[in-house]
Design a protein around this motif. Structure first.
Motif, mmCIF file in Angstrom:
data_model
loop_
_atom_site.group_PDB
_atom_site.id
_atom_site.type_symbol
_atom_site.label_atom_id
_atom_site.label_comp_id
_atom_site.label_asym_id
_atom_site.label_seq_id
_atom_site.Cartn_x
_atom_site.Cartn_y
_atom_site.Cartn_z
ATOM 1 N N ASP A 80 0.856 -1.183 0.000
ATOM 2 C CA ASP A 80 0.000 0.000 0.000
ATOM 3 C C ASP A 80 0.891 1.232 0.000
ATOM 4 O O ASP A 80 1.693 1.415 0.917
ATOM 5 N N ARG A 81 0.747 2.076 -0.989
ATOM 6 C CA ARG A 81 1.610 3.238 -1.118
ATOM 7 C C ARG A 81 0.776 4.500 -1.198
ATOM 8 O O ARG A 81 -0.197 4.556 -1.955
ATOM 9 N N PRO A 82 1.136 5.532 -0.418
ATOM 10 C CA PRO A 82 0.378 6.779 -0.464
ATOM 11 C C PRO A 82 0.369 7.347 -1.875
ATOM 12 O O PRO A 82 1.399 7.428 -2.531
ATOM 13 N N ALA A 83 -0.796 7.725 -2.354
ATOM 14 C CA ALA A 83 -0.926 8.252 -3.709
ATOM 15 C C ALA A 83 -1.158 9.757 -3.672
ATOM 16 O O ALA A 83 -1.775 10.286 -2.756
ATOM 17 N N TYR A 87 -0.485 9.148 -8.449
ATOM 18 C CA TYR A 87 0.849 8.562 -8.551
ATOM 19 C C TYR A 87 1.305 8.024 -7.200
ATOM 20 O O TYR A 87 0.942 8.545 -6.148
ATOM 21 N N VAL A 88 2.113 6.971 -7.255
ATOM 22 C CA VAL A 88 2.670 6.382 -6.038
ATOM 23 C C VAL A 88 4.170 6.199 -6.220
ATOM 24 O O VAL A 88 4.690 6.203 -7.338
ATOM 25 N N TYR A 89 4.878 6.018 -5.105
ATOM 26 C CA TYR A 89 6.316 5.804 -5.171
ATOM 27 C C TYR A 89 6.590 4.504 -5.935
ATOM 28 O O TYR A 89 5.845 3.525 -5.795
ATOM 29 N N ARG A 91 7.150 1.032 -7.406
ATOM 30 C CA ARG A 91 7.074 -0.286 -6.767
ATOM 31 C C ARG A 91 8.362 -1.086 -6.930
ATOM 32 O O ARG A 91 8.627 -2.007 -6.168
ATOM 33 N N VAL A 103 6.009 9.817 -0.565
ATOM 34 C CA VAL A 103 4.941 10.289 -1.441
ATOM 35 C C VAL A 103 5.589 11.138 -2.523
ATOM 36 O O VAL A 103 6.306 12.093 -2.219
ATOM 37 N N PRO A 253 7.680 7.982 -10.666
ATOM 38 C CA PRO A 253 6.547 7.394 -9.928
ATOM 39 C C PRO A 253 5.728 6.440 -10.798
ATOM 40 O O PRO A 253 5.721 6.549 -12.032
ATOM 41 N N ALA A 256 -1.122 5.152 -9.768
ATOM 42 C CA ALA A 256 -1.785 4.501 -8.635
ATOM 43 C C ALA A 256 -2.727 3.414 -9.111
ATOM 44 O O ALA A 256 -3.218 3.450 -10.225
#
Length: 256
Positions: A80-83, A87-89, A91, A103, A253, A256
């Motif tokens: 689970d990545r903050p969006a 966009y997310v960091y 993977r 983030v 990035p 998401a």
């Protein structure tokens, strides 16, 4: 008169002129995708290689330099990545257990939860440019973090990978954009051209105005591929870095 290919001399000349004109248009389109070439100040070039900036069209002076090959980073399991703005960091970058997930930066917001040390998983003296976070770290030979800088760049340039610094200039200019910039440290090449990409200070127009304020550092607003820093930070990198030093570029990035 007719050529050996069955074409009249007039038709042959017209064909050559048409092809030349088309080539000029294509070069113009390619240059527009980034920025036209820079000009290094005479006597200021270290490393023996010609200059180009921001992935524009440029002719590079011959030198013992090869385009660096991108090196794939280790793939991390999805978490689970903050969006932010969809966009997310990335993977594929391994984030240690227990560390807050960064983030990404956007064109209007700076990154948050930036780690103290870069997440490149490498060791030794190096510069690490995290495109997702618009942040650069200078790492000593003993793996200590010496400095961390907010920068302005763009997500898709330069390509992720491991590079080597190959030339430096105390000052450079871009006549097309009518700007000058200091402390150019070149380490990469344009994705589609032979133009150089590097770290340098925020460009200034010929009338002295900055291309953007320092308050924009940390955001992904650049149109070209170079990495812009505050004047003092660019000077520090210029003085500390050496030809042959490693530069690691982390990926952009993910969506998401």
């Amino acid at each position: 008169m007719r050529t050996g290919l069955g074409m009249s001399t007039r038709a042959w000349v017209l064909t050559l002129l048409t092809l030349a004109a088309l080539g000029g248009v294509l070069r113009g389109v390619d240059a527009a995708a980034g920025s036209p070439p820079e000009t290094a100040t005479a006597g200021s070039l270290i490393g023996g290689v010609g200059a180009g900036v921001d992935d524009g069209a440029v002719v590079v002076t011959p030198g013992v330099v090869t385009k660096p090959a991108a090196r794939a980073a280790a793939v991390a399991p999805a978490t689970d990545r903050p969006a932010v703005e969809g966009y997310v960091y990335p993977r594929e970058v391994t984030v240690p257990s227990g560390l807050q997930l960064p983030v990404p930066a956007t064109k209007v917001t700076e990154a948050t939860q930036i780690p103290t040390a870069p997440l490149d998983g490498r060791h030794g003296r190096r510069l690490v440019y995290d495109k997702a976070l618009m942040t650069v770290w200078a790492i000593g030979a003993d793996d200590r973090v010496l400095k961390r800088f907010p920068v302005v760049g763009r997500w898709d340039r330069p390509a992720k990978g491991v590079y080597k610094i190959y030339s430096k200039s105390t000052s450079s200019s871009n006549p097309y954009s009518k700007v000058t910039f200091n402390h150019m440290v070149r380490f990469a090449w344009g994705i589609r051209t032979t133009a150089s990409i590097g770290f340098h200070a925020i460009p200034r127009y010929y009338d002295g105005r900055a291309m953007h304020p320092e308050s924009a550092l940390g955001t992904a607003i650049a149109l070209g591929g170079c990495v812009r820093l505050a004047e003092r930070d660019a000077a520090w990198i210029y003085d500390w870095s050496r030809i042959g030093d490693t530069v690691v570029v982390l990926p952009s990035p993910d969506t998401a």
